[in-house]
Write a protein that holds these residues in place. Structure first.
Motif, PDB file in Angstrom:
ATOM      1  N   UNK A 205       0.842  -1.198   0.000  1.00 22.98           N
ATOM      2  CA  UNK A 205       0.000   0.000   0.000  1.00 22.98           C
ATOM      3  C   UNK A 205       0.874   1.243   0.000  1.00 22.98           C
ATOM      4  N   UNK A 206       0.654   2.121  -0.960  1.00 24.66           N
ATOM      5  CA  UNK A 206       1.406   3.371  -1.000  1.00 24.66           C
ATOM      6  C   UNK A 206       0.466   4.537  -0.708  1.00 24.66           C
ATOM      7  N   UNK A 207       1.041   5.587  -0.140  1.00 22.42           N
ATOM      8  CA  UNK A 207       0.257   6.769   0.194  1.00 22.42           C
ATOM      9  C   UNK A 207       1.085   8.011  -0.098  1.00 22.42           C
ATOM     10  N   UNK A 208       1.250   8.357  -1.365  1.00 25.50           N
ATOM     11  CA  UNK A 208       2.092   9.500  -1.721  1.00 25.50           C
ATOM     12  C   UNK A 208       1.425  10.841  -1.415  1.00 25.50           C
ATOM     13  N   UNK A 209       2.136  11.686  -0.700  1.00 25.56           N
ATOM     14  CA  UNK A 209       1.673  13.036  -0.411  1.00 25.56           C
ATOM     15  C   UNK A 209       2.752  14.052  -0.794  1.00 25.56           C
ATOM     16  N   UNK A 210       4.004  13.698  -0.506  1.00 30.36           N
ATOM     17  CA  UNK A 210       5.128  14.570  -0.821  1.00 30.36           C
ATOM     18  C   UNK A 210       6.026  13.912  -1.864  1.00 30.36           C
ATOM     19  N   UNK A 211       6.997  14.670  -2.334  1.00 28.07           N
ATOM     20  CA  UNK A 211       7.954  14.148  -3.299  1.00 28.07           C
ATOM     21  C   UNK A 211       8.773  13.016  -2.686  1.00 28.07           C
ATOM     22  N   UNK A 212       9.135  13.155  -1.412  1.00 30.65           N
ATOM     23  CA  UNK A 212       9.870  12.085  -0.741  1.00 30.65           C
ATOM     24  C   UNK A 212       9.031  10.815  -0.669  1.00 30.65           C
ATOM     25  N   UNK A 213       7.731  10.982  -0.523  1.00 27.84           N
ATOM     26  CA  UNK A 213       6.841   9.814  -0.527  1.00 27.84           C
ATOM     27  C   UNK A 213       6.914   9.079  -1.859  1.00 27.84           C
ATOM     28  N   UNK A 214       6.937   9.843  -2.942  1.00 27.45           N
ATOM     29  CA  UNK A 214       7.008   9.228  -4.269  1.00 27.45           C
ATOM     30  C   UNK A 214       8.310   8.442  -4.411  1.00 27.45           C
ATOM     31  N   UNK A 215       9.426   9.058  -3.980  1.00 33.46           N
ATOM     32  CA  UNK A 215      10.701   8.340  -4.004  1.00 33.46           C
ATOM     33  C   UNK A 215      10.611   7.081  -3.133  1.00 33.46           C
ATOM     34  N   UNK A 216       9.963   7.224  -1.980  1.00 27.68           N
ATOM     35  CA  UNK A 216       9.802   6.092  -1.085  1.00 27.68           C
ATOM     36  C   UNK A 216       8.972   4.982  -1.685  1.00 27.68           C
ATOM     37  N   UNK A 217       7.965   5.348  -2.466  1.00 32.64           N
ATOM     38  CA  UNK A 217       7.120   4.351  -3.126  1.00 32.64           C
ATOM     39  C   UNK A 217       7.938   3.499  -4.098  1.00 32.64           C
ATOM     40  N   UNK A 218       8.825   4.160  -4.833  1.00 31.88           N
ATOM     41  CA  UNK A 218       9.672   3.424  -5.777  1.00 31.88           C
ATOM     42  C   UNK A 218      10.496   2.388  -5.026  1.00 31.88           C
ATOM     43  N   UNK A 219      11.090   2.823  -3.910  1.00 25.05           N
ATOM     44  CA  UNK A 219      11.890   1.902  -3.118  1.00 25.05           C
ATOM     45  C   UNK A 219      11.070   0.786  -2.499  1.00 25.05           C
ATOM     46  N   UNK A 220       9.866   1.123  -2.008  1.00 25.14           N
ATOM     47  CA  UNK A 220       9.020   0.117  -1.368  1.00 25.14           C
ATOM     48  C   UNK A 220       8.559  -0.946  -2.362  1.00 25.14           C
ATOM     49  N   UNK A 221       8.201  -0.516  -3.567  1.00 24.05           N
ATOM     50  CA  UNK A 221       7.759  -1.470  -4.587  1.00 24.05           C
ATOM     51  C   UNK A 221       8.926  -2.342  -5.032  1.00 24.05           C
ATOM     52  N   UNK A 222      10.092  -1.713  -5.204  1.00 23.21           N
ATOM     53  CA  UNK A 222      11.276  -2.477  -5.606  1.00 23.21           C
ATOM     54  C   UNK A 222      11.619  -3.536  -4.563  1.00 23.21           C
ATOM     55  N   UNK A 223      11.542  -3.167  -3.310  1.00 21.27           N
ATOM     56  CA  UNK A 223      11.854  -4.127  -2.244  1.00 21.27           C
ATOM     57  C   UNK A 223      10.829  -5.251  -2.207  1.00 21.27           C
ATOM     58  N   UNK A 224       9.565  -4.909  -2.391  1.00 24.09           N
ATOM     59  CA  UNK A 224       8.505  -5.915  -2.318  1.00 24.09           C
ATOM     60  C   UNK A 224       8.637  -6.977  -3.401  1.00 24.09           C
ATOM     61  N   UNK A 225       9.138  -6.573  -4.575  1.00 22.57           N
ATOM     62  CA  UNK A 225       9.253  -7.538  -5.673  1.00 22.57           C
ATOM     63  C   UNK A 225      10.662  -8.115  -5.788  1.00 22.57           C
ATOM     64  N   UNK A 226      11.514  -7.788  -4.795  1.00 20.77           N
ATOM     65  CA  UNK A 226      12.811  -8.443  -4.711  1.00 20.77           C
ATOM     66  C   UNK A 226      13.936  -7.831  -5.502  1.00 20.77           C
ATOM     67  N   UNK A 227      13.826  -6.546  -5.877  1.00 22.81           N
ATOM     68  CA  UNK A 227      14.903  -5.890  -6.631  1.00 22.81           C
ATOM     69  C   UNK A 227      15.198  -4.522  -6.006  1.00 22.81           C
ATOM     70  N   UNK A 228      15.513  -4.534  -4.710  1.00 24.69           N
ATOM     71  CA  UNK A 228      15.751  -3.301  -3.966  1.00 24.69           C
ATOM     72  C   UNK A 228      16.864  -2.447  -4.584  1.00 24.69           C
ATOM     73  N   UNK A 229      17.915  -3.090  -5.081  1.00 23.96           N
ATOM     74  CA  UNK A 229      19.038  -2.338  -5.643  1.00 23.96           C
ATOM     75  C   UNK A 229      18.596  -1.528  -6.861  1.00 23.96           C
ATOM     76  N   UNK A 230      17.729  -2.114  -7.678  1.00 27.51           N
ATOM     77  CA  UNK A 230      17.220  -1.371  -8.836  1.00 27.51           C
ATOM     78  C   UNK A 230      16.414  -0.154  -8.384  1.00 27.51           C
ATOM     79  N   UNK A 231      15.674  -0.310  -7.298  1.00 26.14           N
ATOM     80  CA  UNK A 231      14.909   0.801  -6.767  1.00 26.14           C
ATOM     81  C   UNK A 231      15.807   1.933  -6.331  1.00 26.14           C
ATOM     82  N   UNK A 232      16.896   1.604  -5.652  1.00 26.57           N
ATOM     83  CA  UNK A 232      17.843   2.624  -5.213  1.00 26.57           C
ATOM     84  C   UNK A 232      18.452   3.359  -6.401  1.00 26.57           C
TER      85      UNK A 232
END
Length: 360
Positions: free
Chosen positions: A125-152
């Motif tokens: 579940x993502x809840x974007x409100x700020x720009x940092x949230x959007x960056x955080x969403x990218x990282x959270x989705x990447x981690x959830x699907x097992x490719x955290x390094x790509x997210x970073x």
């Protein structure tokens, strides 16, 4: 292991346009098994099975959409229908949704109700409100699907591009004052903006009025409220440039509109409010670039968005009348009723994981 990443992996059902785009940008499109009715970018995503349908016709006039949505909000119940049978057939391991706005897309509660009794799936579940949230969403989705390094790596790339927008805007900015920008998120009623969009405006060396970073979109009393804007960006939520032209037909002769200083100065810009501005995806970078192109004459065309993702009001007819112009309406099946879901069966979701919501 690149071979593993392109092979086996979790089956992902994305019920949000932004998350579908993010999964593609992470190089993991092969993991997607389904999408929402609103997922339209990149074009390849539209080949996926559609697991949702809106209960409100997105092709209706702005005022009608607003009225129906407000009535539905008062009455309660979901704004969207989830096709439970299709979700069952898709057998997702991960379902991505959002809780930032129950009007904008399917919510976690909608998913829980529709998927009760189905095999367990992890919900991100993502809840974007700020720009940092959007960056955080990218990282959270990447981690959830097992490719955290790509997210970073992707987030670093987005940050670098954002910094370049700020650098270029600063290099041409007037020392007098930052241009006051109003982003019109809706036309009937007239609404301002906020959220991450205000920060994109700031990166472009401008100041947002009628909206603030992390804030909700305010409803304005009339077009006259926009009289303090140096320039207006008209990019209604979910509307392409072609669709916005239809809505503007009833606005352009409005005396209040004609009296606006930005209108008299020719500082009205029409942008794609479907894929940019209002979508909390990697496209936030393009939103900042587009704003900089519109705000500063010296930067027009620098990132290649003019004539493609935004046009001046004086160019709107030419853009929409070209031979290969997109139709102003969307092809979408509107849900006629709700799909029943058993209340007595156990919930088919497990391990709820929050993305940007942890930053709020």
């Amino acid at each position: 292991d690149e071979t593993r990443e392109m092979g086996d992996g979790p089956r992902v059902l994305s019920l949000l346009s932004a998350s579908t785009e993010i999964v593609h940008r992470l190089g993991a499109s092969h993991l997607l098994v389904g999408r929402s009715h609103g997922c339209d970018d990149p074009p390849l995503a539209t080949a996926l099975p559609i697991a949702t349908a809106p209960r409100v016709d997105p092709n209706a006039p702005s005022a009608e959409i607003d009225a129906v949505v407000r009535a539905q909000a008062v009455a309660g119940g979901p704004i969207y229908r989830i096709h439970s049978a299709m979700v069952k057939d898709l057998r997702p391991d991960i379902i991505i949704t959002q809780e930032q706005c129950r009007i904008c897309a399917v919510t976690p509660d909608d998913v829980k109700a529709a998927c009760a009794g189905l095999p367990p799936a992890k919900m991100v579940v993502i809840k974007p409100v700020t720009l940092e949230d959007v960056f955080g969403d990218v990282g959270a989705i990447a981690m959830a699907i097992g490719i955290a390094e790509r997210g970073e790596r992707l987030v670093q790339h987005m940050r670098q591009r954002m910094d370049y927008v700020a650098l270029q805007s600063k290099s041409v900015a007037s020392t007098a004052h930052a241009p006051k920008v109003a982003h019109v998120e809706w036309l009937a009623p007239v609404m301002g903006s906020g959220y991450w969009i205000a920060e994109c405006v700031q990166r472009a060396g401008c100041t947002m009025i009628h909206g603030e970073a992390g804030g909700h979109s305010p409803v304005l009393p009339s077009f006259s409220a926009l009289s303090d804007a140096d320039l207006l960006i008209v990019a209604p939520c979910g509307f392409s440039i072609e669709r916005t032209r239809l809505e503007l037909a009833a606005v352009l002769s409005n005396p209040e509109w004609l009296a606006l200083p930005a209108v008299k100065a020719g500082r009205i810009f029409i942008a794609d409010g479907n894929k940019y501005f209002n979508r909390s995806s990697c496209g936030v970078v393009e939103t900042a670039e587009m704003t900089a192109e519109m705000a500063w004459t010296q930067l027009v065309g620098l990132w290649g968005h003019h004539g493609k993702h935004w046009v001046r009001l004086s160019e709107l007819d030419a853009f929409c009348n070209r031979v290969d112009a997109s139709p102003p309406t969307k092809r979408v099946d509107v849900a006629k009723d709700l799909e029943a879901s058993p209340d007595s069966e156990p919930n088919g979701l497990a391990n709820v994981s929050e993305g940007a919501g942890v930053h709020r």
